[in-house]
Design an enzyme around this catalytic site. Structure first.
Site, PDB file in Angstrom:
ATOM      1  N   LYS A  78      -1.548  36.055  20.229  1.00  0.00           N
ATOM      2  CA  LYS A  78      -1.801  37.236  21.058  1.00  0.00           C
ATOM      3  C   LYS A  78      -3.270  37.623  20.903  1.00  0.00           C
ATOM      4  O   LYS A  78      -3.819  37.572  19.797  1.00  0.00           O
ATOM      5  CB  LYS A  78      -0.878  38.374  20.598  1.00  0.00           C
ATOM      6  CG  LYS A  78      -0.954  39.654  21.416  1.00  0.00           C
ATOM      7  CD  LYS A  78       0.069  40.666  20.891  1.00  0.00           C
ATOM      8  CE  LYS A  78       0.072  41.956  21.697  1.00  0.00           C
ATOM      9  NZ  LYS A  78       1.114  42.910  21.219  1.00  0.00           N
ATOM     10  N   SER A 153       4.341  44.620  24.711  1.00  0.00           N
ATOM     11  CA  SER A 153       3.005  44.225  25.132  1.00  0.00           C
ATOM     12  C   SER A 153       2.688  42.753  24.880  1.00  0.00           C
ATOM     13  O   SER A 153       1.711  42.222  25.408  1.00  0.00           O
ATOM     14  CB  SER A 153       1.963  45.077  24.394  1.00  0.00           C
ATOM     15  OG  SER A 153       2.010  44.849  22.991  1.00  0.00           O
ATOM     16  N   SER A 177       7.195  45.537  20.982  1.00  0.00           N
ATOM     17  CA  SER A 177       6.319  44.625  21.721  1.00  0.00           C
ATOM     18  C   SER A 177       6.499  43.148  21.396  1.00  0.00           C
ATOM     19  O   SER A 177       5.917  42.306  22.070  1.00  0.00           O
ATOM     20  CB  SER A 177       4.852  45.009  21.501  1.00  0.00           C
ATOM     21  OG  SER A 177       4.561  46.220  22.150  1.00  0.00           O
TER      22      SER A 177
END
Length: 485
Positions: A78, A153, A177
């Site tokens: 990420k 997210s 997330s």
């Protein structure tokens, strides 16, 4: 079966026996990314040249017979993890040109095992979102249905694994997330106990809630990845100095006699019919495997979303104050003075959702409202944590849905922030309590969208939720389904 369809534990044997090389494996994933990412949008930055170079170094280590558990395995991160020499944007314009001078602890642990990093993955800007529609680098699409969101997210991290673009990924979880996108994309995702994995080198959203965790194809890979990044780190003051168990060794202990709590507050009217039916079938499967379902209560669940959006935004308003266009990141030089430059740089650099949350947090911390909002939210957080501790006096694991609906269509909730915030209603309490939780694939909706099962453990109870998930996974085949790309 293609190399890109194999798990870490399957690839380990092939690499160790020299049946394939890491370079060959890495090239297969780079080709897969080239073939699919125009449709998915999972990557912000690719690192093809460095990945192939690192794969060759991994091959040398494999040939010398001193490989680690992740040597030669292609992974992706990420874009919230600080990576030395590789652009780190947090999906924000304000960090578009930021190349860090060091790597964070979790990244360094992967690199020390000669894992091959393919690149950095798309996300909601500064990890603020539930749909991956808030990125300055475009929306990530769900590999199962490209009209739908992948969740957020860590949407890029989940979509990347589901699209077979990397064997596994690292994400972060502040209010769901990791688990929510894992559920929406049909992969395994685990949020560890707060303090189990170092946050050093992770760009902060809400420091008392953020936690690093893996997204993988199956539970065994999840256990392996967690073991690789977990552990005490003196560079992170919130890191807990307790031994890291052998998570893989715990997987096959079975769940005979395990008590599984079913919180009545999570199984309410309005829960999507497909979700309810799928979760009920999963409960029946666990019962057949020897577990004992028990109803429990988490009475303060209804206050969790409001509590979270006061605490998280308050912490964000402080954490994001550092982005001023002076020390790093984008700068607007048209201001009439220093303060004007700050204002213009932040106005141009932050997206609308980030601005909304900064304003919410600043309001909650303001002198006239601190006691009424922020302090009260912290008291509610304590009650929510106590709810979980009380429940774990009765049961070993708590089972819930991950999300109230399967993945929704793009644009469906962007005009209504409250509806978007409610997407995380079943995952937020775990972060507020500081304990661990994971999502495991457990079926599909009537229109073919993945559904995840959430397993919640007591603090530092990752072994128990992993072996519960593994027992369930071995009795089903949901994790073997591939997105139709």
């Amino acid at each position: 079966m293609a190399l890109t369809d194999l798990t870490i534990h399957e690839l380990q044997a092939l690499l160790k026996n020299r049946e394939i090389s890491s370079r060959e494996l890495t090239q297969a994933f780079l080709t897969r990314i080239a073939d699919t990412d125009q449709r998915i949008g999972a990557f912000i930055t690719q690192s093809e040249e460095a990945a192939l170079k690192n794969a060759e170094a991994a091959d040398a280590r494999l040939a010398a017979g001193n490989a680690a558990s992740l040597t030669g395995i292609p992974l992706a991160l990420k874009d919230i993890f600080i990576t030395e020499g590789m652009r780190t944007t947090c999906a924000s314009r304000i960090l578009d040109n930021f190349v860090p001078p060091y790597s964070g602890t979790a990244v360094r642990k992967l690199q020390e095992q000669d894992a091959v990093i393919l690149g950095k993955l798309n996300m909601d800007e500064f990890a603020m979102g539930s749909s991956n529609e808030n990125s300055a680098f475009g929306t990530v699409k769900n590999p199962w249905n490209q009209d739908c969101v992948p969740g957020g997210s860590s949407g890029g991290s989940a979509a990347c694994v589901a699209a077979r673009q990397a064997v596994a990924t690292l994400g972060t979880d502040t209010g769901g997330s990791i688990r929510q996108p894992a559920s929406h994309c049909g992969v395994v995702g685990l949020k560890p106990t707060y303090g189990r994995v170092s946050r050093y080198g992770v760009i902060a959203y809400a420091s008392s809630l953020d936690q690093v965790g893996p997204l993988t194809r199956d539970v065994e890979d999840c256990a392996l990845m967690l073991g690789a990044v977990a552990g005490y780190d003196p560079a992170d003051s919130t890191s807990i100095n307790t031994p890291v168990p052998d998570y893989q060794a715990a997987l096959k202990q079975g769940i005979q006699g395990l008590k599984i709590g079913l919180p009545k507050e999570y199984f309410i009217e309005g829960l999507d019919t497909d979700i309810r039916q799928t979760i009920d079938k999963a409960i029946a499967t666990l019962r057949k495997l020897g577990a004992e379902p028990v109803e429990v209560s988490l009475p303060h669940t209804e206050y969790a979303v409001a509590c979270y959006y006061l605490i998280a935004t308050a912490e964000a308003s402080s954490n994001l104050a550092r982005y001023d266009g002076v020390r790093y990141g984008e700068r607007v030089d048209q201001g009439r003075g220093l303060i004007d430059m700050y204002m213009q740089s932040r106005a141009a650099g932050f997206g609308p959702e980030v601005k909304r949350r900064i304003m919410l947090g600043t309001y909650a911390l303001s002198s006239g409202y601190y006691d009424a909002y922020y302090l009260k939210a912290q008291k509610v957080r304590t009650l929510i944590r106590q709810d979980f501790l009380d429940a774990f006096n009765q049961v070993d694991v708590i089972l819930t849905p991950v999300a109230p609906t399967p993945a929704f269509r793009m644009g469906e909730k962007t005009a209504d922030p409250l509806q978007m915030y409610l997407s995380d209603i079943f995952t937020i309490p775990v972060n507020l309590a500081g304990t661990c939780g994971m999502s495991v694939p457990c079926g599909f909706s009537h229109d073919g969208l993945p559904i995840g099962l959430q397993l919640i453990g007591r603090p530092f109870g990752e072994e128990t939720i992993l072996r519960t998930a593994y027992a369930y996974e071995q009795a089903t085949d949901w994790h073997r389904h591939c997105a139709p790309l």
